[in-house]
Enzyme design. Structure first.
Site, mmCIF file in Angstrom:
data_model
loop_
_atom_site.group_PDB
_atom_site.id
_atom_site.type_symbol
_atom_site.label_atom_id
_atom_site.label_comp_id
_atom_site.label_asym_id
_atom_site.label_seq_id
_atom_site.Cartn_x
_atom_site.Cartn_y
_atom_site.Cartn_z
ATOM 1 N N GLY A 86 0.852 -1.179 0.000
ATOM 2 C CA GLY A 86 0.000 0.000 0.000
ATOM 3 C C GLY A 86 0.885 1.225 0.000
ATOM 4 C CG ASP A 244 4.258 -3.398 -5.960
ATOM 5 O OD1 ASP A 244 4.747 -4.445 -6.433
ATOM 6 O OD2 ASP A 244 4.925 -2.560 -5.336
ATOM 7 C CG ASN A 245 6.445 -0.537 -8.480
ATOM 8 O OD1 ASN A 245 5.776 0.010 -7.605
ATOM 9 N ND2 ASN A 245 7.654 -1.019 -8.253
#
Ligand code: AMP
Ligand code: MG
Length: 467
Positions: A86, A244-245
């Site tokens: 997160g 997540d990127n």
């Protein structure tokens, strides 16, 4: 400072984020602000030089209408599943609708701890903030979809990495900060309600033409294939293509140990943490497809017929390499002045790249000059150049000038301005920023040295996350 916020993420189900204020810092000072971008966002550029600008961009002063929050996500990091990530050092201040009618996030990065910080301090040091500012604005100037930099401030506080370093915050702007990992978070927890809400939000916001998850998947794959082809055409290595990127909007996001290749080799890796070269230059298209397979997997719970969806989504992911190859051909065709490249041109391009690999020719300068001077084996280049001259159209020059930047943020120059910034001198940063944001301009006495390839002892071969 007035920022015309119009927030939508804060209206989504509450398990998708945590309301989170930035943590104030001691003595914020402006390093740089982006007046052009501010104007697009509906912020009065004059407000950027007002005394409270540094307070706003450091997170000390929350402008009216902001609804600060940290977004939750998960992700595959170097291929390993991490169920809980997160915004660990960032908060979304809010969204604005820009001059083109596009909704954009305004996020502060380096703004203090959040519930997702795990053991991190929620802070950033000046180096990565300057890197992200320079490289994201350079990418934008080179026509690559990317997050942008609105402002950067020093905090007047130190952060501790291996050593004591000056802290900084970057205000960045994105079409959204929603990632493949955002979808993975809810899919992996079986939270289909949130997954539905997220999907509806993403379709309405980024892909209004999509009718349901299958079409969404196709569109995301197409945008991502195009994005990676653009990276390849600039010799850009993202360095951390973790899920997540990966922005769902198809923008380059999360500039960490990214780098531009100087002397070309397809297996180039710069990131100090990429031990096995998973995110090497030549691996980026394949990893891109792997990332889209993870996105497809996260969409399956939305589909009524699981087996049929697996089949359909697998086929969609399998179409990505061909989409990418078509984009790659367009990108490199333009670099050689060929506006409408055909399959036969592929060999012309790969043969040049092979010669560049053998000689370690400078990636950027080979394309801006396309002369034998860039090569050790000049005879081999001459043989190639004869083929190219036969194929090259009359008006190639114009197209080539638009496709081949003269100035990129070379690793050694970026490092150099960070060192100066650490010593409180931001003049070199401003000079480099001006140069990389006019990448196609004819070189001048002031900018020629930015176009020069590094000498052996100037070369930077390792880059760091350094968050
Ligand atoms: P990144 O390497 O930037 O993709 O970050 C991976 C994850 O680590 C993200 O969830 C970040 O928010 C978190 N993270 C990175 N640096 C820090 C930090 N200094 N403090 C807290 N969380 C961090
Ligand atoms: Mg990240």
């Amino acid at each position: 400072m007035r920022i015309p916020f119009d927030n939508s993420y804060a209206q989504l189900p509450s398990q998708m984020y945590t309301a989170q204020l930035p943590t104030p810092v001691k003595a914020p000072q402006m390093i740089v602000a982006n007046a052009d971008l501010a104007a697009i966002l509906g912020i009065d550029p004059a407000d950027l030089s007002a005394p409270d600008a540094a307070q706003v961009f450091a997170g000390n002063h929350i402008p009216d209408g902001a609804a600060p929050l940290a977004q939750v996500y998960a992700g595959h990091q170097f291929g390993n599943w991490n169920p809980q990530l997160g915004d660990g050092r960032a908060v979304l201040l809010g969204e604005v609708i820009d001059a083109d009618g596009i909704r954009r996030d305004v996020q502060l990065k380096g703004s203090g701890p959040t519930p997702y910080s795990r053991s991190g301090d929620g802070r950033a040091w000046l180096g990565p903030v300057m890197r992200e500012y320079l490289i994201s604005e350079a990418m934008h100037a080179m026509g690559v979809p990317t997050t942008r930099a609105l402002a950067a401030v020093t905090t007047g506080e130190d952060v501790y990495r291996e050593e004591r370093l000056p802290g900084a915050v970057i205000a960045r702007v994105a079409q959204s900060h929603i990632r493949v990992g955002t979808f993975q978070f809810f899919a992996s927890r079986g939270d289909t309600m949130a997954l539905h809400a997220l999907t509806d939000h993403v379709i309405a916001r980024h892909y209004p033409q999509a009718n349901g998850p299958a079409e969404l998947l196709d569109l995301v794959i197409a945008r991502y294939a195009k994005l990676i082809a653009k990276w390849m055409g600039l010799g850009f290595i993202h360095g951390v293509m973790n899920t997540d990127n990966v922005s769902i909007a198809g923008e380059t996001i999360d500039y960490g140990p990214c780098a531009f290749i100087d002397g070309f080799h397809p297996d180039s890796v710069f990131s100090a943490i990429d031990q096995y070269g998973r995110y090497a230059y030549s691996n980026q298209p394949g990893i891109g497809a792997w990332n889209m397979a993870q996105f497809a997997t996260a969409l399956i719970p939305l589909m009524p017929d699981r087996e049929a969806a697996i089949e359909e989504f697998t086929a969609a992911v399998h179409r990505m390499p061909a989409l990418y190859e078509a984009e790659w051909l367009k990108v490199f065709g333009a670099k050689l002045g060929i506006a409408n490249p055909v399959e036969d041109d592929r060999a012309l391009i790969t043969d040049l790249l092979d010669l560049m690999t053998k000689d370690g020719a400078d990636f950027t300068n080979t394309f801006t000059s396309l002369s034998r001077d860039q090569f050790i084996n000049r005879d081999a280049f001459d043989v190639w150049a004869d083929r190219w001259h036969l194929r090259r159209p009359e008006d190639a020059e114009n197209l080539m000038a638009q496709a081949n930047p003269q100035i990129i943020p070379r690793n050694h120059r970026v490092e150099e301005v960070i060192v100066a910034g650490r010593n409180g001198d931001f003049a070199p940063f401003h000079a480099l920023l001006a140069a990389v944001t006019s990448p196609y301009a004819p070189l001048t006495d002031e900018t020629t040295h930015f176009a020069r390839a590094p000498s052996k002892d100037e070369q930077v071969t390792r880059t760091f996350c350094g968050t």
